[in-house]
Motif scaffolding. Structure first.
Motif, PDB file in Angstrom:
ATOM      1  N   CYS A  49      34.703  36.584  43.584  1.00 32.47           N
ATOM      2  CA  CYS A  49      35.133  35.279  42.958  1.00 32.47           C
ATOM      3  C   CYS A  49      34.177  34.108  43.549  1.00 32.47           C
ATOM      4  O   CYS A  49      33.472  33.772  44.498  1.00 32.47           O
ATOM      5  CB  CYS A  49      36.524  34.800  43.911  1.00 32.47           C
ATOM      6  N   VAL A  50      33.597  33.367  42.288  1.00 36.60           N
ATOM      7  CA  VAL A  50      32.872  32.278  42.490  1.00 36.60           C
ATOM      8  C   VAL A  50      33.329  31.054  42.432  1.00 36.60           C
ATOM      9  O   VAL A  50      32.816  29.761  42.157  1.00 36.60           O
ATOM     10  CB  VAL A  50      31.916  32.358  41.373  1.00 36.60           C
ATOM     11  N   ALA A  51      34.729  30.879  42.488  1.00 34.33           N
ATOM     12  CA  ALA A  51      35.755  29.540  42.516  1.00 34.33           C
ATOM     13  C   ALA A  51      35.422  28.818  41.255  1.00 34.33           C
ATOM     14  O   ALA A  51      35.222  27.518  41.476  1.00 34.33           O
ATOM     15  CB  ALA A  51      35.150  28.781  43.855  1.00 34.33           C
ATOM     16  N   CYS A  52      35.605  29.421  40.241  1.00 36.13           N
ATOM     17  CA  CYS A  52      35.132  28.882  39.052  1.00 36.13           C
ATOM     18  C   CYS A  52      36.524  28.124  38.578  1.00 36.13           C
ATOM     19  O   CYS A  52      36.324  27.284  37.681  1.00 36.13           O
ATOM     20  CB  CYS A  52      34.539  29.702  37.915  1.00 36.13           C
ATOM     21  N   HIS A  53      37.685  28.476  38.761  1.00 32.12           N
ATOM     22  CA  HIS A  53      38.849  28.323  38.417  1.00 32.12           C
ATOM     23  C   HIS A  53      39.370  28.580  37.052  1.00 32.12           C
ATOM     24  O   HIS A  53      40.209  27.868  36.485  1.00 32.12           O
ATOM     25  CB  HIS A  53      39.020  26.533  38.690  1.00 32.12           C
ATOM     26  N   SER A  54      38.770  29.215  36.503  1.00 41.21           N
ATOM     27  CA  SER A  54      39.139  29.561  35.303  1.00 41.21           C
ATOM     28  C   SER A  54      40.578  30.069  35.263  1.00 41.21           C
ATOM     29  O   SER A  54      41.209  30.032  34.315  1.00 41.21           O
ATOM     30  CB  SER A  54      38.154  30.867  34.506  1.00 41.21           C
ATOM     31  N   CYS A  55      40.863  30.882  36.194  1.00 34.75           N
ATOM     32  CA  CYS A  55      42.140  31.428  36.263  1.00 34.75           C
ATOM     33  C   CYS A  55      43.087  30.427  36.197  1.00 34.75           C
ATOM     34  O   CYS A  55      44.292  30.327  35.618  1.00 34.75           O
ATOM     35  CB  CYS A  55      42.371  32.416  37.798  1.00 34.75           C
ATOM     36  N   ILE A  74      44.318  29.179  42.777  1.00 34.13           N
ATOM     37  CA  ILE A  74      42.920  29.837  43.699  1.00 34.13           C
ATOM     38  C   ILE A  74      42.827  28.983  44.749  1.00 34.13           C
ATOM     39  O   ILE A  74      42.428  27.704  44.561  1.00 34.13           O
ATOM     40  CB  ILE A  74      41.756  29.972  42.477  1.00 34.13           C
ATOM     41  N   CYS A  87      39.389  35.471  34.166  1.00 32.11           N
ATOM     42  CA  CYS A  87      38.508  35.461  35.513  1.00 32.11           C
ATOM     43  C   CYS A  87      37.046  36.374  34.846  1.00 32.11           C
ATOM     44  O   CYS A  87      37.129  37.243  34.639  1.00 32.11           O
ATOM     45  CB  CYS A  87      39.128  36.505  36.657  1.00 32.11           C
ATOM     46  N   PRO A  88      36.110  35.456  34.925  1.00 32.78           N
ATOM     47  CA  PRO A  88      34.889  36.225  34.195  1.00 32.78           C
ATOM     48  C   PRO A  88      34.011  37.066  35.142  1.00 32.78           C
ATOM     49  O   PRO A  88      33.110  37.577  34.834  1.00 32.78           O
ATOM     50  CB  PRO A  88      33.980  34.773  34.068  1.00 32.78           C
ATOM     51  N   THR A  89      34.605  37.361  36.450  1.00 32.54           N
ATOM     52  CA  THR A  89      33.805  38.112  37.198  1.00 32.54           C
ATOM     53  C   THR A  89      34.648  39.455  37.798  1.00 32.54           C
ATOM     54  O   THR A  89      34.127  40.038  38.762  1.00 32.54           O
ATOM     55  CB  THR A  89      33.326  37.364  38.537  1.00 32.54           C
ATOM     56  N   ALA A 136      36.964  39.259  39.644  1.00 36.74           N
ATOM     57  CA  ALA A 136      37.469  38.955  41.088  1.00 36.74           C
ATOM     58  C   ALA A 136      38.931  39.240  41.098  1.00 36.74           C
ATOM     59  O   ALA A 136      39.452  39.382  42.164  1.00 36.74           O
ATOM     60  CB  ALA A 136      37.316  37.573  41.506  1.00 36.74           C
ATOM     61  N   LEU A 137      39.643  38.980  39.921  1.00 39.92           N
ATOM     62  CA  LEU A 137      41.125  39.286  39.980  1.00 39.92           C
ATOM     63  C   LEU A 137      41.470  40.664  39.505  1.00 39.92           C
ATOM     64  O   LEU A 137      40.886  41.139  38.282  1.00 39.92           O
ATOM     65  CB  LEU A 137      42.004  38.268  39.229  1.00 39.92           C
TER      66      LEU A 137
HETATM   67  S1  SF4 Z   1      38.644  32.975  37.680  1.00 38.53           S
HETATM   68 FE1  SF4 Z   1      38.168  34.798  38.800  1.00 38.53          FE
HETATM   69  S2  SF4 Z   1      36.233  33.942  39.680  1.00 38.53           S
HETATM   70 FE2  SF4 Z   1      37.082  32.245  38.912  1.00 38.53          FE
HETATM   71  S3  SF4 Z   1      38.237  31.106  40.381  1.00 38.53           S
HETATM   72 FE3  SF4 Z   1      39.725  32.598  39.643  1.00 38.53          FE
HETATM   73  S4  SF4 Z   1      39.418  34.527  40.767  1.00 38.53           S
HETATM   74 FE4  SF4 Z   1      37.734  33.206  41.491  1.00 38.53          FE
END
Ligand code: SF4
Ligand code: SF4
Lengths: 170, 694
Positions: free
Chosen positions: A13-19, A38, A138-140, A142-143
């Motif tokens: 997770c890069v804390a991007c907040h796309s989610c 998040i 989520c682009p990474t 992480a979820l």
């Molecule tokens: S979209 Fe994925 S990477 Fe971005 S904040 Fe949410 S969990 Fe983290």
């Protein structure tokens, strides 16, 4: 979480907040409210080095759901099929009992509609074989979304294979 | 019925391949294009694109200004009226001052070929792109060494074993594919070193973080080279084969010892030596990343050169896991690539002197394909080399993007005609005389994109839904303007299909081929050149020129001595940067992104804040010789004491953009007009500012 779980891998997770944004866009969530959230700790200095971590908090879709039990007009239901807890919007009278009753105050308030709203784990998407909007956005990676048993198997296998690879001949 | 459409995002210039699900002319979801590896989700800007669609604060129709500039008084007009008005004003002005009195600036995008066609057709040499302000010096640095621009190379993240980033904040200023490739590589053991005076998200993810003294990265690199050369840590065979000028570099870095660099940078000599050794052990699978933005200090070009030289010493250029040269259609065995409209025959220009002297007297080696945009305000104000009267600002906002806001504002006020194309009301747009609103990327199709890379491909953006308001695609707007200016013949198309056909004419690809995945791949396998003998460097010597003919033939040194950076006891070096929620100065009014990051704060070191009596969250004044601004302080131990930092893109004053108006501070208010006079970038992180309690 009904029959499903969303895992967060904080190393990815890069804390991007796309989610969060994808959730808001899909569910028409008003400004200020978040269905899936998040929660990010850091970046901050821990023992002289920068560190951070995060955890995604959607609704937990409790087995004996406080919100559902508190709703005076039975607007909150639990799906027989997949255990997901959802609000029937037309029935909601806007009393906010669910928000108070949920130990984590997860249901959100929609001031324009005068109704409560909450994460239904994108039931409509799940029915079509898709992941919830937050996970898909989520682009990474992480979820991760899935049945608790599958996710548990997967994490244990990932962990075990890492160990086994270190010592393949034993 | 739901339909999945493969297209290209344009919330930022990366243009990620995305999959958009549409039902009843509405967007259901936006995700990564699953046919592209490492392109799973989208960044929050991509996720927030839909927030703009029905936004009542968008520019909803062509507008002509009715009140004073910036007053927010507009008349909504039809397209014909707006275009006629623009063309008539241009004709009047061109009759007196010539077409060269028009400057065209834009964010490079899929219509850039048509923008250049437009300028050539009307007869003005004056073009500049956002790139010049962002990274002109990286472009020049790369050309001086390998003959390719930074846009023509990339990092092989997936295979790299050591990655060293100098403020290249990969996890906040993102390219989704690159970010994922790096995260996956890190999952498999790749080591990340991050060097920045400020703790970013990337710092928190790195294995090794170095809080460097602001502005001294070049000193660090000279010391790294010193260690690498003296201890023979470089790839001898590769350097012998490909590098021109090792001996001169070796003599040059002789005095730049790690102990010397420790004093300048604050990084212990032992750590510098350790980094050199660790990188060398992984060679050639090492990426010293050359950077994304490169407009920090007056020595920018030499800093960016030093990064690329480190790659060369590691033998990493054109090696798996290193820096790789992007391949095009010819490398994939095709005879030709995409046909360009700007390659047509045009009438000769009356006066080829450019407003910025790029590629000419003032900036002989900066890239004329992008210009030197930082020169725009002074060229207007000083009428040097001639009067400039018209600005076309297309999806780019020079007012907040350049240094010295007051100077830029004066220059814009001096113009006779500002024609702006925008999605929402940005700084320049709100000062415009006429606004020609472009449709959002979800609402428009665009010319095809040649995606050079290890696996070259042609990519397509296609409209997913109908425009929500009275907006048009740029290729249509430009043709309409050209026709009214009597040069319509250079725009030989009516529809987007005509454009696609023209572009593909020599490639033997039909447009149907894009239906399945949104792109057509020109190669199944990554195209790599033999690093022992097959690398086609485009320098005059065919080698990596440490001793650069581009520099020296134009009177610039290849190895200028390092000049120590002044220490200020009472001021701070202002650094600026990005977060993942916003693109430059463009997105602050998007409803979702505004909610995510509504304003910027001034990061200030806790000890220095205490000495000034500044508390966290308090509003402070920031000033320099360029001006003053106010911003709330973020007091933290996560920034070097000599620096302060703010996010770029805030401090908007456009009354039409109600969410972002008056939130935070614009860095341009205090950035002084300092340049890298060789490479062509403005030095946006070089200004010393004072911070005071109110
Ligand atoms: S979209 Fe994925 S990477 Fe971005 S904040 Fe949410 S969990 Fe983290
Ligand atoms: S809203 Fe709260 S109580 Fe209701 S199901 Fe979700 S977590 Fe449980």
């Amino acid at each position: 979480m009904g029959d499903y779980l969303i895992y967060t891998d904080p190393t990815k997770c890069v804390a991007c907040h796309s989610c969060e944004v994808a959730c808001k866009a899909k569910n028409h969530v008003p400004a200020g409210a978040t269905l899936g959230k998040i929660v990010v700790m850091g970046p901050g200095m821990i023992n002289g080095s920068p560190a951070m971590s995060s955890l995604f908090v959607p609704c937990f879709h409790c087995e004996d759901a406080w919100c559902m039990n508190a709703c005076p007009v039975d607007a909150i239901r639990k799906s027989d099929e997949n255990g997901l807890v959802y609000i029937i919007r037309d029935l909601c009278v806007g009393c906010k009992a669910c928000i108070l009753a949920c130990p984590w105050h997860i249901p959100q308030w929609d001031p324009d509609a005068g109704k409560a709203m909450k994460c239904d784990m994108c039931m409509d998407r799940i029915e079509e074989g898709e992941e919830p909007a937050c996970v898909a956005a989520c682009p990474t990676n992480a979820l991760q979304f899935g049945e608790p048993t599958r996710l548990s198997h997967q994490s244990r296998e990932d962990y075990a294979f890492k160990l086994l690879k270190r010592n393949p001949r034993k | 019925m739901k339909k999945k459409i493969y297209t290209l995002c344009f919330m930022c210039s990366v243009r990620c391949p995305i999959a958009v699900v549409v039902e009843d002319d509405k967007i259901v979801s936006i995700e990564g294009n699953p046919h592209v590896p490492a392109m799973k989700g989208v960044c929050p800007k991509g996720a927030a694109a839909v927030g703009w669609l029905d936004d009542p604060q968008r520019v909803q129709a062509p507008m002509i200004r009715t009140g004073p500039r910036g007053s927010g008084q507009w008349k909504k007009v039809g397209w014909n009226e707006a275009l006629d008005y623009t063309a008539d004003r241009c004709k009047e002005i061109f009759a007196q001052y010539g077409a060269k009195s028009a400057v065209y600036c834009e964010r490079v995008n899929l219509v850039t070929d048509l923008s250049k066609t437009f300028l050539k057709a009307i007869g003005s040499p004056n073009y500049f792109s956002h790139d010049t302000i962002c990274k002109g010096s990286i472009n020049t640095a790369c050309r001086s060494l390998i003959g390719y621009t930074d846009g023509q190379i990339t990092a092989d993240w997936s295979n790299a074993r050591q990655v060293i980033l100098y403020g290249r904040n990969v996890f906040e200023s993102v390219e989704v594919k690159a970010m994922n490739a790096l995260l996956d590589a890190m999952g498999k053991g790749t080591k990340l070193t991050y060097i920045d005076p400020r703790v970013s998200i990337t710092a928190a993810k790195a294995h090794n973080y170095m809080m460097i003294r602001p502005g001294t990265d070049l000193a660090l690199n000279y010391a790294l080279m010193h260690v690498i050369i003296k201890q023979h840590l470089y790839d001898v065979q590769y350097v012998d084969r490909w590098v021109e000028g090792l001996h001169r570099l070796s003599a040059f870095v002789d005095t730049y010892t790690p102990e010397w660099a420790e004093v300048e940078t604050g990084i212990p000599a032992g750590e510098i030596i350790r980094l050199a050794k660790e990188a060398s052990r992984a060679k050639p699978a090492v990426v010293f990343h050359y950077g994304y933005r490169g407009s920090h200090h007056p020595t920018e070009i030499y800093f960016r050169r030093s990064i690329m030289m480190l790659n060369a010493l590691m033998g990493s250029i054109e090696s798996p896991g290193g820096i790789v040269i992007k391949k095009g259609p010819k490398d994939a065995g095709l005879d030709a690539g995409i046909r360009k409209f700007s390659d047509q025959e045009f009438p000769p220009m009356e006066d080829a002197r450019r407003f910025d002297g790029c590629g000419q007297d003032k900036f002989p080696i900066a890239d004329a394909a992008h210009g030197v945009g930082a020169m725009f305000p002074s060229a207007v104000l000083n009428e040097d080399p001639y009067p400039i009267k018209v600005l076309f600002a297309f999806r780019f906002d020079p007012l907040y993007s350049n240094f010295d806001y007051q100077q830029s504002l004066k220059a814009l006020q001096k113009l006779d005609l500002i024609v702006s194309c925008d999605i929402n009301f940005g700084g320049t747009t709100s000062l415009a005389d006429v606004i020609l609103p472009e449709s959002l990327f979800l609402e428009r199709s665009d010319p095809l994109q040649m995606g050079a890379g290890l696996k070259p491909a042609v990519n397509r953006r296609i409209a997913c839904i109908k425009p929500r308001y009275d907006t048009q695609p740029m290729w249509w707007i430009l043709k309409q303007l050209a026709e009214r200016l009597g040069v319509g013949e250079y725009f030989p198309y009516e529809t987007i299909e005509d454009i696609w056909q023209y572009q593909l004419a020599d490639m033997g690809i039909g447009i149907e081929a894009f239906e399945e995945k949104g792109f057509v791949s020109l190669s199944d396998k990554p195209i790599r050149w033999d690093r022992n003998d097959g690398i086609k460097f485009k320098t005059p010597s065919g080698k990596i020129e440490f001793t650069s003919s581009l520099l020296e033939d134009n009177g610039f040194p290849s190895f200028p001595p390092y000049e120590p950076l002044e220490v200020s006891d009472d001021r701070f070096r202002l650094m600026v940067g990005r977060c993942i929620a916003h693109t430059n100065v463009m997105t602050q009014n998007n409803p979702y992104l505004n909610e995510l990051v509504p304003e910027n704060r001034l990061w200030i070191n806790a000890k220095r804040a205490a000495a000034l009596g500044v508390n966290d969250g308090e509003t402070v004044a920031v000033s320099s010789s360029a001006g003053e601004g106010r911003i709330r302080a973020f007091v933290t131990d996560m920034i070097h004491p000599e620096a302060v930092f703010m996010l770029h893109g805030f401090g908007h004053r456009e009354p039409e953009s109600r969410r972002s108006c008056g939130r935070g501070m614009a860095d341009a208010e205090v950035q002084e007009a300092i340049m890298d006079n060789v490479g062509g970038s403005p030095a946006l992180d070089h200004t010393l500012v004072s911070v005071s309690k109110l």
